[in-house]
Design a protein around this motif. Structure first.
Motif, PDB file in Angstrom:
ATOM      1  N   GLY A 136       0.802  -1.212   0.000  1.00 23.27           N
ATOM      2  CA  GLY A 136       0.000   0.000   0.000  1.00 23.27           C
ATOM      3  C   GLY A 136       0.836   1.263   0.000  1.00 23.27           C
ATOM      4  N   ASP A 137       2.121   1.122  -0.361  1.00 27.52           N
ATOM      5  CA  ASP A 137       3.012   2.274  -0.328  1.00 27.52           C
ATOM      6  C   ASP A 137       2.967   3.101  -1.608  1.00 27.52           C
ATOM      7  N   LEU A 138       2.378   2.556  -2.667  1.00 25.99           N
ATOM      8  CA  LEU A 138       2.368   3.250  -3.948  1.00 25.99           C
ATOM      9  C   LEU A 138       1.021   3.920  -4.200  1.00 25.99           C
ATOM     10  N   LEU A 139       1.078   5.017  -4.920  1.00 26.45           N
ATOM     11  CA  LEU A 139      -0.149   5.676  -5.365  1.00 26.45           C
ATOM     12  C   LEU A 139      -0.755   4.864  -6.497  1.00 26.45           C
ATOM     13  N   VAL A 140      -2.019   5.081  -6.772  1.00 27.93           N
ATOM     14  CA  VAL A 140      -2.711   4.347  -7.831  1.00 27.93           C
ATOM     15  C   VAL A 140      -2.007   4.567  -9.168  1.00 27.93           C
ATOM     16  N   GLU A 141      -1.575   5.799  -9.431  1.00 26.88           N
ATOM     17  CA  GLU A 141      -0.893   6.109 -10.687  1.00 26.88           C
ATOM     18  C   GLU A 141       0.405   5.317 -10.801  1.00 26.88           C
ATOM     19  N   GLU A 142       1.141   5.195  -9.691  1.00 26.24           N
ATOM     20  CA  GLU A 142       2.387   4.430  -9.697  1.00 26.24           C
ATOM     21  C   GLU A 142       2.112   2.944  -9.926  1.00 26.24           C
ATOM     22  N   GLN A 143       1.060   2.435  -9.313  1.00 28.65           N
ATOM     23  CA  GLN A 143       0.687   1.033  -9.519  1.00 28.65           C
ATOM     24  C   GLN A 143       0.313   0.793 -10.976  1.00 28.65           C
ATOM     25  N   ASP A 144      -0.460   1.723 -11.570  1.00 28.36           N
ATOM     26  CA  ASP A 144      -0.843   1.594 -12.976  1.00 28.36           C
ATOM     27  C   ASP A 144       0.387   1.616 -13.875  1.00 28.36           C
ATOM     28  N   SER A 145       1.344   2.469 -13.541  1.00 31.14           N
ATOM     29  CA  SER A 145       2.576   2.555 -14.323  1.00 31.14           C
ATOM     30  C   SER A 145       3.350   1.239 -14.265  1.00 31.14           C
ATOM     31  N   ILE A 146       3.443   0.654 -13.101  1.00 32.70           N
ATOM     32  CA  ILE A 146       4.158  -0.615 -12.938  1.00 32.70           C
ATOM     33  C   ILE A 146       3.432  -1.735 -13.676  1.00 32.70           C
TER      34      ILE A 146
END
Length: 132
Positions: free
Chosen positions: A69-79
């Motif tokens: 839960g350390d990443l923002l939604v945008e960062e998760q989408d990017s990954i």
């Protein structure tokens, strides 16, 4: 934090599975005919409620210490997009490799299984008797 021997290596599922039966006991005690009219019924309800609250606190404590839960939604989408691109690239590589392997000429060795193979001690390469 709760001192459970299973922590931190595995999820203590019994802790979470125990919540439903404990709340069921509380609800049963509330719905009984005597309800909270007698001191013994009140005591039983208090004990069941405290047991549920204690188990819930342990589960909440454990859940709050879980990683992630350390990443923002945008960062998760990017990954996720990067991993999908990597997957597609690997799939293309595998397809190219399969095409290369498929286009290699096959060696026609008549009766390869039944022919007697000998080893040339000088070159350390196998050859079939009668062929040089």
């Amino acid at each position: 934090m709760v001192n459970t021997p299973e922590w931190p290596h595995s999820l203590p599922t019994s802790l979470f599975e125990g919540l439903l039966p404990k709340i069921a006991v509380v609800l049963e005690l509330i719905r009984k005919a005597e309800g909270t009219a007698t001191p013994s019924a009140k005591q039983a309800l208090l004990q069941a409620t405290n047991d549920f609250k204690h188990t819930l606190a342990q589960a909440r404590d454990y859940a709050s210490t879980l990683g992630g839960g350390d990443l923002l939604v945008e960062e998760q989408d990017s990954i996720i997009a990067m991993l999908e691109m990597l997957k597609q690239h690997k799939k293309e590589q595998l397809t190219q490799f399969a095409e290369c392997v498929g286009s290699l000429p096959t060696l026609a060795v008549p009766n390869a299984i039944s022919s007697k193979m000998e080893i040339d001690s000088t070159a350390s390469t196998p050859f079939t008797s009668g062929q040089c």
